[in-house]
Design a protein around this motif. Structure first.
Motif, PDB file in Angstrom:
ATOM      1  N   ASP A 158      26.266  28.726  47.952  1.00  0.00           N
ATOM      2  CA  ASP A 158      26.611  29.447  49.173  1.00  0.00           C
ATOM      3  C   ASP A 158      26.520  30.964  49.006  1.00  0.00           C
ATOM      4  N   LEU A 159      25.810  31.406  47.980  1.00  0.00           N
ATOM      5  CA  LEU A 159      25.731  32.841  47.711  1.00  0.00           C
ATOM      6  C   LEU A 159      24.796  33.502  48.711  1.00  0.00           C
ATOM      7  N   PRO A 160      25.253  34.569  49.396  1.00  0.00           N
ATOM      8  CA  PRO A 160      24.376  35.272  50.352  1.00  0.00           C
ATOM      9  C   PRO A 160      23.156  35.876  49.654  1.00  0.00           C
ATOM     10  N   ALA A 161      22.068  36.018  50.403  1.00  0.00           N
ATOM     11  CA  ALA A 161      20.813  36.511  49.825  1.00  0.00           C
ATOM     12  C   ALA A 161      20.956  37.929  49.285  1.00  0.00           C
ATOM     13  N   ALA A 162      21.654  38.799  50.000  1.00  0.00           N
ATOM     14  CA  ALA A 162      21.806  40.182  49.553  1.00  0.00           C
ATOM     15  C   ALA A 162      22.598  40.249  48.250  1.00  0.00           C
ATOM     16  N   GLU A 163      23.656  39.425  48.179  1.00  0.00           N
ATOM     17  CA  GLU A 163      24.444  39.424  46.949  1.00  0.00           C
ATOM     18  C   GLU A 163      23.671  38.831  45.780  1.00  0.00           C
ATOM     19  N   ARG A 164      22.848  37.817  46.083  1.00  0.00           N
ATOM     20  CA  ARG A 164      22.032  37.226  45.024  1.00  0.00           C
ATOM     21  C   ARG A 164      21.041  38.247  44.459  1.00  0.00           C
ATOM     22  N   THR A 165      20.439  39.025  45.375  1.00  0.00           N
ATOM     23  CA  THR A 165      19.496  40.053  44.926  1.00  0.00           C
ATOM     24  C   THR A 165      20.193  41.081  44.040  1.00  0.00           C
ATOM     25  N   GLU A 166      21.413  41.490  44.442  1.00  0.00           N
ATOM     26  CA  GLU A 166      22.165  42.456  43.655  1.00  0.00           C
ATOM     27  C   GLU A 166      22.525  41.893  42.285  1.00  0.00           C
ATOM     28  N   LEU A 167      22.934  40.633  42.224  1.00  0.00           N
ATOM     29  CA  LEU A 167      23.291  40.011  40.946  1.00  0.00           C
ATOM     30  C   LEU A 167      22.076  39.868  40.032  1.00  0.00           C
ATOM     31  N   GLN A 168      20.939  39.560  40.622  1.00  0.00           N
ATOM     32  CA  GLN A 168      19.723  39.452  39.811  1.00  0.00           C
ATOM     33  C   GLN A 168      19.344  40.796  39.207  1.00  0.00           C
ATOM     34  N   ALA A 169      19.527  41.876  39.980  1.00  0.00           N
ATOM     35  CA  ALA A 169      19.258  43.213  39.437  1.00  0.00           C
ATOM     36  C   ALA A 169      20.235  43.539  38.303  1.00  0.00           C
ATOM     37  N   GLN A 170      21.519  43.160  38.491  1.00  0.00           N
ATOM     38  CA  GLN A 170      22.498  43.386  37.423  1.00  0.00           C
ATOM     39  C   GLN A 170      22.137  42.576  36.180  1.00  0.00           C
ATOM     40  N   ARG A 171      21.675  41.365  36.394  1.00  0.00           N
ATOM     41  CA  ARG A 171      21.312  40.513  35.258  1.00  0.00           C
ATOM     42  C   ARG A 171      20.157  41.132  34.456  1.00  0.00           C
ATOM     43  N   ALA A 172      19.159  41.658  35.171  1.00  0.00           N
ATOM     44  CA  ALA A 172      18.037  42.306  34.485  1.00  0.00           C
ATOM     45  C   ALA A 172      18.510  43.516  33.687  1.00  0.00           C
ATOM     46  N   GLY A 173      19.445  44.284  34.253  1.00  0.00           N
ATOM     47  CA  GLY A 173      19.965  45.441  33.534  1.00  0.00           C
ATOM     48  C   GLY A 173      20.749  45.058  32.295  1.00  0.00           C
ATOM     49  N   ARG A 174      21.559  44.002  32.403  1.00  0.00           N
ATOM     50  CA  ARG A 174      22.341  43.578  31.240  1.00  0.00           C
ATOM     51  C   ARG A 174      21.453  42.966  30.154  1.00  0.00           C
ATOM     52  N   LEU A 175      20.356  42.320  30.553  1.00  0.00           N
ATOM     53  CA  LEU A 175      19.406  41.829  29.557  1.00  0.00           C
ATOM     54  C   LEU A 175      18.770  42.989  28.794  1.00  0.00           C
ATOM     55  N   ALA A 176      18.445  44.061  29.529  1.00  0.00           N
ATOM     56  CA  ALA A 176      17.889  45.245  28.869  1.00  0.00           C
ATOM     57  C   ALA A 176      18.919  45.857  27.925  1.00  0.00           C
ATOM     58  N   ASP A 177      20.189  45.903  28.349  1.00  0.00           N
ATOM     59  CA  ASP A 177      21.241  46.426  27.470  1.00  0.00           C
ATOM     60  C   ASP A 177      21.380  45.571  26.218  1.00  0.00           C
ATOM     61  N   GLN A 178      21.256  44.271  26.382  1.00  0.00           N
ATOM     62  CA  GLN A 178      21.372  43.371  25.234  1.00  0.00           C
ATOM     63  C   GLN A 178      20.245  43.596  24.242  1.00  0.00           C
ATOM     64  N   ARG A 179      19.021  43.799  24.758  1.00  0.00           N
ATOM     65  CA  ARG A 179      17.891  44.059  23.869  1.00  0.00           C
ATOM     66  C   ARG A 179      18.061  45.401  23.153  1.00  0.00           C
ATOM     67  N   THR A 180      18.529  46.415  23.866  1.00  0.00           N
ATOM     68  CA  THR A 180      18.759  47.719  23.245  1.00  0.00           C
ATOM     69  C   THR A 180      19.814  47.635  22.144  1.00  0.00           C
ATOM     70  N   ALA A 181      20.890  46.904  22.417  1.00  0.00           N
ATOM     71  CA  ALA A 181      21.947  46.751  21.415  1.00  0.00           C
ATOM     72  C   ALA A 181      21.443  46.006  20.195  1.00  0.00           C
ATOM     73  N   ALA A 182      20.608  44.983  20.408  1.00  0.00           N
ATOM     74  CA  ALA A 182      20.052  44.228  19.286  1.00  0.00           C
ATOM     75  C   ALA A 182      19.159  45.119  18.424  1.00  0.00           C
ATOM     76  N   ALA A 183      18.348  45.970  19.078  1.00  0.00           N
ATOM     77  CA  ALA A 183      17.479  46.873  18.327  1.00  0.00           C
ATOM     78  C   ALA A 183      18.304  47.898  17.547  1.00  0.00           C
ATOM     79  N   ALA A 184      19.369  48.430  18.163  1.00  0.00           N
ATOM     80  CA  ALA A 184      20.226  49.395  17.470  1.00  0.00           C
ATOM     81  C   ALA A 184      20.940  48.744  16.292  1.00  0.00           C
ATOM     82  N   ARG A 185      21.368  47.516  16.483  1.00  0.00           N
ATOM     83  CA  ARG A 185      22.048  46.810  15.393  1.00  0.00           C
ATOM     84  C   ARG A 185      21.098  46.554  14.234  1.00  0.00           C
ATOM     85  N   SER A 186      19.867  46.145  14.566  1.00  0.00           N
ATOM     86  CA  SER A 186      18.877  45.908  13.517  1.00  0.00           C
ATOM     87  C   SER A 186      18.518  47.199  12.793  1.00  0.00           C
ATOM     88  N   GLY A 187      18.366  48.301  13.553  1.00  0.00           N
ATOM     89  CA  GLY A 187      18.047  49.575  12.928  1.00  0.00           C
ATOM     90  C   GLY A 187      19.154  50.065  12.013  1.00  0.00           C
TER      91      GLY A 187
END
Length: 278
Positions: A158-187
């Motif tokens: 029952d998630l509205p389309a606008a909210e789904r779009t916003e959550l998907q954008a947040q998900r993409a940002g958090r995935l990028a943060d996770q990759r950055t943190a993994a690279a920093a940890r490895s470095g």
């Protein structure tokens, strides 16, 4: 008396052990040393020696790194430059296994001094890489927690389309943060395991009054050579135009000017009226 002799013997052995400890201890940072655990070290050495010996010393240091094998030492850069005066500036950088890095640098400097070089600077620094690794791990955990929450929200029908779009954008940002943190940890982890070691070579004879006098003499000779070279260049560049001008002047003095006077004498009379041959 026996108790006194025993006490003196124990004290003597203790003092002997203390006197040998500094010679047997390895001053270099190791992974198992509590005082340096979690630190990322960098080593830089400045060496001064005659220009003709720089390439040989640089090659000797590179060979010493290669002798350790690619798992313990890898060359990351080599430079070699010669200026117009003949002075050489060069460098060698390598990534060395952390337990070997300080000893490698010390042995390299010792070999350089045996070859006539002078150590003019040594810079050793350490950073808290373990703290950086821990912070990166915390950021990765936070990102993973947010991703789990976002995925639960996206699973709602029952998630509205606008909210789904916003959550998907947040998900993409958090995935990028996770990759950055993994690279920093490895470095950060890699910086603890390996240490950058660099050598900078410069032309000269090192410190001391006698060496400074010799360097001043070399500078004077180089300056004289540069001045002489500049004079030759000026002669080469400006000589042909001056030579051509000199030829023109000589032609005018010895040929053109007498001819011009004769022409004036022929075409003019003594009273200044034009001469009429008829």
């Amino acid at each position: 008396m026996r108790t006194f002799v025993t006490s003196v013997g124990i004290a003597t052995l203790t003092l002997a052990g203390c006197s040998k400890a500094p010679e047997e201890a390895d001053p270099g940072p190791t992974l198992g040393n509590a005082s340096t655990a979690g630190l990322a070290f960098t080593y830089a050495y400045n060496l001064t020696l005659p220009a003709r010996a720089i390439d040989e010393l640089q090659e000797a240091h590179a060979a010493a790194c290669e002798a350790l094998g690619p798992q313990r030492c890898r060359i990351t850069g080599i430079t070699y430059d010669v200026d117009r005066a003949g002075d050489v500036s060069a460098s060698l950088s390598a990534n060395v296994a952390a337990p070997l890095a300080r000893r490698f640098g010390r042995d390299a400097v010792t070999a350089a001094e045996r070859a006539g070089a002078t150590l003019t600077g040594a810079h050793i620094g350490g950073t808290e890489a373990a703290l950086e690794e821990s912070a990166a791990a915390g950021q990765s955990v936070d990102a993973q927690t947010d991703l789990a929450r976002i995925d639960r929200e996206l699973a709602r029908s029952d998630l509205p389309a606008a909210e789904r779009t916003e959550l998907q954008a947040q998900r993409a940002g958090r995935l990028a943060d996770q990759r950055t943190a993994a690279a920093a940890r490895s470095g950060a982890r890699d910086s603890i395991v390996t240490a950058p070691v660099s050598f900078n070579y410069a032309t000269g004879r090192g410190s001391g009054f006698a060496n400074q006098l010799r360097d001043s003499g070399d500078t004077a000779l180089n300056s004289a050579a540069a001045t002489f070279g500049a004079a030759i260049w000026l002669v080469a560049a400006l000589g042909p135009p001056f030579l051509a001008l000199l030829v023109v002047i000589l032609l005018w003095i010895y040929f053109a000017r007498p001819l011009w006077r004769r022409l004036l004498a022929i075409t003019a009379r003594g009273d200044g009226t034009p001469y009429d041959p008829a």
